[in-house]
Scaffold this motif. Structure first.
Motif, short mmCIF file in Angstrom:
data_model
loop_
_atom_site.label_atom_id
_atom_site.label_comp_id
_atom_site.label_asym_id
_atom_site.label_seq_id
_atom_site.Cartn_x
_atom_site.Cartn_y
_atom_site.Cartn_z
N THR A 19 -4.16 -15.12 40.37
CA THR A 19 -5.21 -14.17 40.04
C THR A 19 -4.57 -12.92 39.44
N ALA A 20 -5.37 -12.07 38.83
CA ALA A 20 -4.85 -10.83 38.27
C ALA A 20 -4.20 -9.97 39.36
N ASN A 21 -4.81 -9.91 40.54
CA ASN A 21 -4.22 -9.13 41.63
C ASN A 21 -2.87 -9.70 42.07
N GLN A 22 -2.77 -11.01 42.15
CA GLN A 22 -1.49 -11.64 42.50
C GLN A 22 -0.44 -11.34 41.43
N CYS A 23 -0.84 -11.40 40.17
CA CYS A 23 0.09 -11.09 39.08
C CYS A 23 0.65 -9.67 39.25
N TRP A 24 -0.23 -8.71 39.49
CA TRP A 24 0.22 -7.32 39.63
C TRP A 24 1.10 -7.14 40.87
N ASP A 25 0.81 -7.89 41.94
CA ASP A 25 1.68 -7.82 43.13
C ASP A 25 3.10 -8.27 42.77
N TYR A 26 3.21 -9.37 42.01
CA TYR A 26 4.53 -9.85 41.61
C TYR A 26 5.21 -8.87 40.65
N ILE A 27 4.46 -8.29 39.74
CA ILE A 27 5.04 -7.32 38.81
C ILE A 27 5.63 -6.14 39.59
N ARG A 28 4.89 -5.65 40.58
CA ARG A 28 5.37 -4.52 41.39
C ARG A 28 6.65 -4.86 42.15
N GLN A 29 6.84 -6.13 42.50
CA GLN A 29 8.03 -6.54 43.24
C GLN A 29 9.27 -6.68 42.35
N ALA A 30 9.07 -6.85 41.06
CA ALA A 30 10.18 -7.12 40.15
C ALA A 30 10.93 -5.84 39.80
N ALA A 31 12.23 -5.96 39.61
CA ALA A 31 13.05 -4.82 39.20
C ALA A 31 13.26 -4.79 37.69
N ILE A 32 13.27 -5.95 37.07
CA ILE A 32 13.53 -6.06 35.64
C ILE A 32 12.46 -6.95 35.02
N GLY A 33 12.03 -6.57 33.84
CA GLY A 33 11.10 -7.39 33.07
C GLY A 33 11.68 -7.63 31.69
N ARG A 34 10.96 -8.38 30.89
CA ARG A 34 11.38 -8.65 29.52
C ARG A 34 10.25 -8.26 28.59
N LEU A 35 10.60 -7.48 27.58
CA LEU A 35 9.65 -7.06 26.57
C LEU A 35 9.86 -7.91 25.34
N ALA A 36 8.81 -8.56 24.86
CA ALA A 36 8.89 -9.38 23.65
C ALA A 36 8.10 -8.68 22.55
N VAL A 37 8.77 -8.49 21.41
CA VAL A 37 8.15 -7.86 20.25
C VAL A 37 8.51 -8.68 19.01
N VAL A 38 7.83 -8.37 17.92
CA VAL A 38 8.15 -9.02 16.65
C VAL A 38 8.71 -7.94 15.73
N VAL A 39 9.91 -8.20 15.18
CA VAL A 39 10.58 -7.28 14.27
C VAL A 39 10.93 -8.06 13.01
N ASP A 40 10.44 -7.58 11.88
CA ASP A 40 10.69 -8.28 10.61
C ASP A 40 10.31 -9.76 10.69
N ARG A 41 9.18 -10.03 11.31
CA ARG A 41 8.62 -11.38 11.47
C ARG A 41 9.46 -12.30 12.36
N HIS A 42 10.35 -11.73 13.15
CA HIS A 42 11.17 -12.52 14.07
C HIS A 42 10.98 -12.00 15.49
N PRO A 43 10.92 -12.90 16.48
CA PRO A 43 10.77 -12.44 17.86
C PRO A 43 12.07 -11.83 18.37
N GLU A 44 11.92 -10.78 19.14
CA GLU A 44 13.04 -10.12 19.83
C GLU A 44 12.62 -9.94 21.28
N ILE A 45 13.56 -10.11 22.19
CA ILE A 45 13.29 -9.95 23.62
C ILE A 45 14.31 -8.99 24.20
N PHE A 46 13.81 -8.01 24.97
CA PHE A 46 14.68 -6.99 25.56
C PHE A 46 14.44 -6.90 27.06
N PRO A 47 15.50 -6.85 27.85
CA PRO A 47 15.30 -6.58 29.28
C PRO A 47 14.97 -5.10 29.45
N ILE A 48 14.03 -4.80 30.33
CA ILE A 48 13.68 -3.40 30.59
C ILE A 48 13.45 -3.20 32.08
#
Length: 161
Positions: A19-48
């Motif tokens: 559920t959305a609430n379960q998702c947010w509970d897991y997000i709050r527990q995490a220390a690191i996430g990954r941000l995915a963006v598109v740069v010059d039509r290519h995917p890039e992933i960054f740890p944040i």
């Protein structure tokens, strides 16, 4: 291709949708996430590293590819995952939406009060908020062979066939 079974020959269970609430509970527990963006039509992933604030994710960054890709107006994705060895379960959560730079003095001052400390030194003067429009996640049981070999630190030798 044959389905993967555990050591007892039991077929894998279907992943459970979170559920959305379960998702947010897991997000709050995490220390690191990954941000995915598109740069010059290519995917890039960054740890944040990040904090959850008012139904969104906030992170800090410097000038560069990550900032440009996040703000180019396209969609971004943010992902966290993990596992609980005690329960033998793994999970994965993905937010999809857009990133906006905090620009008002009120937003920036409020964000500086959040427990958000970049791991890498340098000027991380850009505060970004990921505003999700879609939240999804799933959890599943980890099969016993994977638990035994990978999660406990003993990787099996490659097979020679």
């Amino acid at each position: 291709m044959l389905p993967i079974k555990d050591d007892a020959g039991t077929p894998a269970e279907k992943p459970a949708e979170l559920t959305a609430n379960q998702c947010w509970d897991y997000i709050r527990q995490a220390a690191i996430g990954r941000l995915a963006v598109v740069v010059d039509r290519h995917p890039e992933i960054f740890p944040i590293n990040f904090v959850v604030d008012r139904g969104s994710v906030i992170f800090r960054t410097a000038e560069g590819t990550k900032l440009a890709g996040a703000l180019e107006g396209g969609a971004v994705a943010f992902e966290v995952d993990g596992y609980d060895d005690r329960l033998g379960k793994a999970w994965s959560v993905v937010l999809k939406g857009r990133a906006v730079q905090l620009e008002s003095i009120e937003d920036i001052l409020a964000s500086e009060e959040l427990p958000l400390f970049p791991w890498q030194a340098g000027e991380k003067n850009h505060f970004l908020r990921i505003e999700p429009v879609q939240t999804s996640g799933r959890s599943f049981l980890i099969n016993s062979a994977a638990r035994r070999h990978y999660l406990r630190g003993s990787t099996p030798l490659p097979s020679i066939e």
